[in-house]
Enzyme design. Structure first.
Site, PDB file in Angstrom:
ATOM      1  N   TYR A  15      45.751  44.435  65.136  1.00  0.00           N
ATOM      2  CA  TYR A  15      46.287  44.836  63.987  1.00  0.00           C
ATOM      3  C   TYR A  15      45.929  44.044  62.932  1.00  0.00           C
ATOM      4  O   TYR A  15      45.332  42.982  63.288  1.00  0.00           O
ATOM      5  CB  TYR A  15      47.818  44.889  64.134  1.00  0.00           C
ATOM      6  CG  TYR A  15      48.862  43.514  64.140  1.00  0.00           C
ATOM      7  CD1 TYR A  15      50.039  43.771  63.491  1.00  0.00           C
ATOM      8  CD2 TYR A  15      48.033  42.525  64.260  1.00  0.00           C
ATOM      9  CE1 TYR A  15      50.954  42.814  63.337  1.00  0.00           C
ATOM     10  CE2 TYR A  15      48.940  41.453  64.250  1.00  0.00           C
ATOM     11  CZ  TYR A  15      50.262  41.395  63.816  1.00  0.00           C
ATOM     12  OH  TYR A  15      50.865  40.183  63.392  1.00  0.00           O
ATOM     13  N   SER A 253      53.220  35.390  62.527  1.00  0.00           N
ATOM     14  CA  SER A 253      52.224  35.549  63.436  1.00  0.00           C
ATOM     15  C   SER A 253      52.846  36.943  64.283  1.00  0.00           C
ATOM     16  O   SER A 253      53.902  37.113  64.084  1.00  0.00           O
ATOM     17  CB  SER A 253      52.440  34.624  64.450  1.00  0.00           C
ATOM     18  OG  SER A 253      53.500  34.398  65.241  1.00  0.00           O
ATOM     19  N   LYS A 254      51.802  37.503  64.754  1.00  0.00           N
ATOM     20  CA  LYS A 254      51.795  38.646  65.639  1.00  0.00           C
ATOM     21  C   LYS A 254      52.873  38.368  66.927  1.00  0.00           C
ATOM     22  O   LYS A 254      53.771  39.183  67.208  1.00  0.00           O
ATOM     23  CB  LYS A 254      50.525  39.206  66.241  1.00  0.00           C
ATOM     24  CG  LYS A 254      50.752  40.736  66.995  1.00  0.00           C
ATOM     25  CD  LYS A 254      49.404  41.046  67.384  1.00  0.00           C
ATOM     26  CE  LYS A 254      49.385  42.259  68.389  1.00  0.00           C
ATOM     27  NZ  LYS A 254      48.211  42.741  68.700  1.00  0.00           N
ATOM     28  N   ARG A 255      52.612  37.340  67.461  1.00  0.00           N
ATOM     29  CA  ARG A 255      53.521  36.893  68.534  1.00  0.00           C
ATOM     30  C   ARG A 255      55.153  36.701  68.137  1.00  0.00           C
ATOM     31  O   ARG A 255      55.935  36.965  69.021  1.00  0.00           O
ATOM     32  CB  ARG A 255      52.884  35.463  69.037  1.00  0.00           C
ATOM     33  CG  ARG A 255      51.803  35.664  69.797  1.00  0.00           C
ATOM     34  CD  ARG A 255      51.049  34.278  70.206  1.00  0.00           C
ATOM     35  NE  ARG A 255      49.636  34.524  70.693  1.00  0.00           N
ATOM     36  CZ  ARG A 255      49.021  33.202  70.871  1.00  0.00           C
ATOM     37  NH1 ARG A 255      49.262  32.173  70.824  1.00  0.00           N
ATOM     38  NH2 ARG A 255      47.954  33.503  71.296  1.00  0.00           N
TER      39      ARG A 255
END
Length: 483
Positions: A15, A253-255
């Site tokens: 993404y 962040s994606k995480r």
């Protein structure tokens, strides 16, 4: 001045996060400000992180926001291919040149040996650094080991002494002792290049003049410059960008579940607002202006306006900016954007959607919130009579009931149901009752919506609902207050 050429080189890992998009935006603005070229390159050398469909996300995002690239995998160009996994022969050729010049070497160290070395560094509380075990292998030994099918990587040979200095447009002059740098891997055992090597080769061969990337790459830049020096290539202008942080001190962040461009876009944030907001995450125009179109950003942008300090991502500021961009649109443009959201909750053919748009245009900050703001139009929700009690409006259950009865009586007599007429008749009622406006309008609005917050006042809601529905809801309100 040579033609300015910038690049956006994302990895296809799923993404487009906000930091990635900001990097693309700044690279785009620098290129367009100087009538240069903006290049798209896909850096997919880390095949383990590759996500199917991620390249399409990159294309779609750039297309949606209007950042059209001049060269790239989908449209070609004079320096292709623009996908790193399709350029392996190029990297091998240049890695071999470094081996021949003594600026790189073959390394046959096993995973076990490297793991033991890592543990040893940890035990001594030192950062991991390769110990150069394979630096002095003879040419004959290397050839024998390759012939025997031993796995190997190609490492960069970092000078043991000296200092590598470079200038960054944001952080200024930076100097690093060479002895602190690691002999990093250039070509992995699977034949794929590392990012550290491929980005240098590609940036040179593609004529990139300005390298825009995150500040996390500052520490690796001396290694890149040593590669440029080994090849005898001109070093590009570096623009390293500060991190984007959350207000709790963590970086986005994606995480951590932080929203991507796609998330915000699907929630009803306008592409113009998202781009405008992220442009200001680390850059200042030097004026009081905050709301920009993409063309205005191109005109206003300057590398000198970039900040060293981390930027704080503020969802409330993005929300405000989205509202500003919505209000910049014409009523007709807003109406087209809002129609799909109306259809989610309104099936009544008698409701004029343009009347809704007139109410919502100046009151909407995020498009996805439209359904919950207008759900009362289709069906009056269940509500508690306490809603009629409003301290500021000086309303209570008793005077609210009186206001509804009187309002019903005057509105029922109207032949023409137009907002201007409804306004005049209710204002006459206020005067006749000798009360403040709110003591009539708050109970009427409550009866018509059953909600504390609505996109318009009593008069607008009556005009929207029509005479029959307005009178029906007033009767319901009177009945509730009579119990």
């Amino acid at each position: 001045m040579n033609e300015v050429r910038t690049r956006f080189a994302p990895s296809p890992t799923g993404y487009m996060h906000i930091g990635n998009l900001r990097t693309a935006l700044y690279a785009y603005l620098i290129a367009k400000k100087h009538n240069g070229k903006f290049i798209l390159r896909i850096e997919d050398t880390d095949q383990g992180r590759y996500v199917e469909g991620a390249v399409d996300v990159i294309y779609n995002t750039l297309n949606i926001v209007g950042m059209k690239h001049d060269e790239g995998p989908d449209i070609g160009g004079p320096y292709g291919p623009y996908v790193q996994s399709e350029r392996q022969d190029i990297y091998k050729e240049y890695a071999q040149k470094l081996v021949e010049s003594g600026d790189a070497y073959y390394c046959f160290c096993t995973k076990e040996r490297l793991e033991n070395l890592r543990h040893d560094c940890e035990a001594r509380k030192m950062p991991f650094k390769y110990d150069g075990y394979c630096r002095s292998l003879s040419k004959a030994e290397i050839e024998d080991r390759i012939a025997n099918g031993e796995e190997y990587v190609i490492r960069q040979r970092i000078p043991d002494r000296g200092v590598t200095t470079f200038k960054d447009e944001v952080y200024g002059k930076i100097a690093v002792e060479n002895e602190t740098l690691d002999d990093n891997i250039l070509i992995k055992s699977d034949g794929m290049p590392t990012y550290n090597f491929a980005n240098v080769v590609d940036d040179h061969l593609m004529g990139i003049t300005h390298v825009v990337r995150g500040s996390e790459y500052l520490s690796s830049t001396p290694k890149y410059n040593l590669l440029y020096k080994a090849f005898g290539w001109e070093i590009p202008n570096y623009i390293h960008l500060p991190l984007i942080m959350k207000d709790n001190g963590k970086k986005l962040s994606k995480r951590e579940g932080d929203a991507s461009f796609e998330d915000f876009y699907n929630k009803g944030y306008l592409k113009e607002a998202i781009i405008n907001y992220i442009a200001l995450l680390g850059w200042s125009p030097g004026t009081e202006q905050e709301v920009f179109t993409l063309d205005e950003l191109i005109q206003a942008f300057s590398i000198k306006g970039l900040n060293k300090s981390s930027a704080i991502f503020d969802p409330n500021k993005l929300r405000w900016m989205n509202g500003e961009h919505i209000r910049r649109k014409s009523l007709e443009e807003f109406h087209e954007l809002a129609l799909p959201y109306y259809k989610e909750v309104i099936k009544d053919a008698d409701i004029d959607p343009m009347k809704l748009s007139k109410l919502l245009h100046v009151r909407t900050e995020v498009l996805s919130e439209i359904p919950e703001n207008i759900d009362f139009v289709e069906k009056l929700p269940e509500y508690d009579v306490d809603l009629y009690v409003h301290k500021k409006m000086k309303t209570n259950l008793e005077n609210s009931k009186e206001a509804l009865i009187r309002a019903y009586d005057v509105l029922e007599k109207l032949d023409k149901w137009e907002e201007e007429i409804i306004h005049d008749i209710l204002m006459d009622l206020v005067k006749d009752m000798g009360v403040k406006n709110g003591q009539v309008l708050w109970p009427v609005r409550t009866a018509l919506s059953g909600k504390k917050f609505t996109p318009g006042g009593a008069i607008e809601l009556a005009g929207l609902l029509g005479k029959e529905e307005t009178l029906r809801r007033l009767r319901i309100g009177i009945d509730k207050l009579s119990k």
